[in-house]
Design a protein around this motif. Structure first.
Motif, PDB file in Angstrom:
ATOM      1  N   UNK A   1      76.628  19.592 -30.838  1.00  0.00           N
ATOM      2  CA  UNK A   1      77.878  19.929 -30.154  1.00  0.00           C
ATOM      3  C   UNK A   1      78.238  21.375 -30.484  1.00  0.00           C
ATOM      4  N   UNK A   2      78.600  22.136 -29.460  1.00  0.00           N
ATOM      5  CA  UNK A   2      79.003  23.529 -29.661  1.00  0.00           C
ATOM      6  C   UNK A   2      80.354  23.774 -28.990  1.00  0.00           C
ATOM      7  N   UNK A   3      81.136  24.667 -29.597  1.00  0.00           N
ATOM      8  CA  UNK A   3      82.378  25.148 -29.006  1.00  0.00           C
ATOM      9  C   UNK A   3      82.097  26.523 -28.405  1.00  0.00           C
ATOM     10  N   UNK A   4      82.394  26.668 -27.128  1.00  0.00           N
ATOM     11  CA  UNK A   4      82.167  27.941 -26.438  1.00  0.00           C
ATOM     12  C   UNK A   4      83.445  28.767 -26.534  1.00  0.00           C
ATOM     13  N   UNK A   5      83.338  30.004 -27.067  1.00  0.00           N
ATOM     14  CA  UNK A   5      84.492  30.872 -27.264  1.00  0.00           C
ATOM     15  C   UNK A   5      84.619  31.883 -26.127  1.00  0.00           C
ATOM     16  N   UNK A   6      85.803  32.476 -26.015  1.00  0.00           N
ATOM     17  CA  UNK A   6      86.050  33.480 -24.963  1.00  0.00           C
ATOM     18  C   UNK A   6      85.095  34.654 -25.082  1.00  0.00           C
ATOM     19  N   UNK A   7      84.719  34.966 -26.293  1.00  0.00           N
ATOM     20  CA  UNK A   7      83.818  36.109 -26.513  1.00  0.00           C
ATOM     21  C   UNK A   7      82.404  35.832 -26.026  1.00  0.00           C
ATOM     22  N   UNK A   8      82.120  34.589 -25.675  1.00  0.00           N
ATOM     23  CA  UNK A   8      80.782  34.210 -25.267  1.00  0.00           C
ATOM     24  C   UNK A   8      79.960  33.633 -26.400  1.00  0.00           C
ATOM     25  N   UNK A   9      80.480  33.717 -27.621  1.00  0.00           N
ATOM     26  CA  UNK A   9      79.769  33.136 -28.768  1.00  0.00           C
ATOM     27  C   UNK A   9      79.898  31.614 -28.757  1.00  0.00           C
ATOM     28  N   UNK A  10      78.901  30.992 -29.346  1.00  0.00           N
ATOM     29  CA  UNK A  10      78.901  29.537 -29.497  1.00  0.00           C
ATOM     30  C   UNK A  10      79.110  29.188 -30.964  1.00  0.00           C
ATOM     31  N   UNK A  11      80.069  28.315 -31.213  1.00  0.00           N
ATOM     32  CA  UNK A  11      80.346  27.852 -32.565  1.00  0.00           C
ATOM     33  C   UNK A  11      79.827  26.415 -32.695  1.00  0.00           C
ATOM     34  N   UNK A  12      78.757  26.220 -33.443  1.00  0.00           N
ATOM     35  CA  UNK A  12      78.229  24.851 -33.576  1.00  0.00           C
ATOM     36  C   UNK A  12      79.217  23.965 -34.337  1.00  0.00           C
ATOM     37  N   UNK A  13      79.650  22.911 -33.689  1.00  0.00           N
ATOM     38  CA  UNK A  13      80.495  21.946 -34.373  1.00  0.00           C
ATOM     39  C   UNK A  13      79.633  21.080 -35.302  1.00  0.00           C
ATOM     40  N   UNK A  14      78.479  20.707 -34.807  1.00  0.00           N
ATOM     41  CA  UNK A  14      77.493  19.999 -35.624  1.00  0.00           C
ATOM     42  C   UNK A  14      76.267  20.900 -35.749  1.00  0.00           C
ATOM     43  N   UNK A  15      76.067  21.561 -36.877  1.00  0.00           N
ATOM     44  CA  UNK A  15      74.989  22.540 -36.990  1.00  0.00           C
ATOM     45  C   UNK A  15      73.598  21.935 -36.893  1.00  0.00           C
TER      46      UNK A  15
END
Length: 315
Positions: A272-286
């Protein structure tokens, strides 16, 4: 006591099996219109840790019921006087040998007691078994013989390194039973060293169960609309080691997706990833997992709270 042990082991196996097959790693601990807190638990690590805990229970039971001290105490009593009211007299020629065989727990509590009348002889018995390479393997135990029966000094058999001690006990008993020179005998077989081994194995199995369960990654996700923050906490060892915290503004999140990768064996893995406004992806589950259903449920819970439009979450 054995029935209790089997019941506990059965409960552990059923619990581990049910947890691995039925439990949902996603746990929502708080959910309101403005706040969502959920925890993603390491299902496999915890389930296997529960399974290994039965080794700890098994050896803990063995260490509790283990009686390290076996003692034989014998006395000569005049044959014409009741053994319940004894006053030894050197003038009596006809004597009866009465013995008491006891097993004692670690701190001196008595486990069992057997009264032995008319003990005739102690005999060292050798048992032979073959190992996987068909090599003989010898073990030894002491038998106590009476005119009616025979029974073991202890229920345990011993390897060769204990042979000298067993021979010494056998010799002392038989020497006492010969024409009387002494009126009392006390022999002790001390298995404290073996008991310490059982205790060490018990501790090792307990540590092993913790080591298997604890490295699993716990993830706590805290979404707060009033504070406009999303806080991710990742930790192992039940929160005591390796904790990392990530914090972002909630309005920076534009989407929640289930990221998919293909493998050479025609199998998909997801995270699962969170998509940020900057275009970066933040892995919720790495870590990637093959369990699509659990990943999709995390995506749906998060999207529902953030009021994001649902669509096919895997990409």
């Amino acid at each position: 006591m054995t029935v209790l042990l089997f019941s506990i082991l059965l409960a552990i196996n059923l619990g581990a099996g049910c947890y691995l097959t039925l439990a949902n790693p996603l746990k929502v601990s708080e959910q309101t219109s403005t706040k969502l807190i959920f925890i993603i638990r390491p299902k496999v690590f915890l389930g296997v840790g529960i399974f290994f805990s039965q080794l700890f229970v098994l050896f803990l039971f063995a260490s509790i019921v283990f009686a390290p001290i076996t003692q034989l105490v014998c006395n000569r009593y005049p044959n014409n006087i009741s053994t319940s009211n004894i006053d030894l007299s050197a003038g009596q020629n006809t004597l009866t040998v009465m013995c008491k065989l006891t097993e004692n727990y670690w701190f001196g509590q008595e486990k069992s007691e057997v009264l032995v009348s008319e003990l005739l002889e102690a005999k060292l018995e050798t048992e032979m078994q073959t190992d996987s390479q068909v090599k003989p393997k010898y073990s030894y135990k002491i038998l106590l013989l009476t005119d009616k029966d025979s029974f073991p000094f202890t229920d345990r058999t011993y390897p060769k390194f204990k042979l000298e001690e067993l021979q010494s006990i056998e010799l002392r008993i038989n020497k006492f039973l010969k024409p009387p020179t002494e009126n009392n005998l006390a022999v002790i077989l001390d298995d404290t060293f073996m008991g310490y081994i059982v205790v060490r194995v018990t501790v090792f199995c307990g540590i092993l169960a913790l080591l298997v369960a604890s490295p699993g990654l716990f993830i706590t996700c805290n979404l707060d609309k009033e504070a406009n923050i999303v806080k991710l906490s990742r930790y192992r060892w039940f929160g005591t080691l390796g904790k990392t915290v990530f914090q972002y503004y909630l309005n920076e999140i534009t989407d929640v997706k289930l990221e998919r990768i293909d493998t050479s064996i025609d199998e998909y893995f997801f995270r699962v990833i969170l998509v940020l406004e900057s275009g970066d992806n933040l892995p919720l589950t790495p870590n990637y997992t093959s369990n699509y259903i659990n990943g999709d449920s995390i995506v749906r819970v998060t999207k529902d709270f953030l009021e994001l439009k649902h669509k096919d979450s895997a990409r």
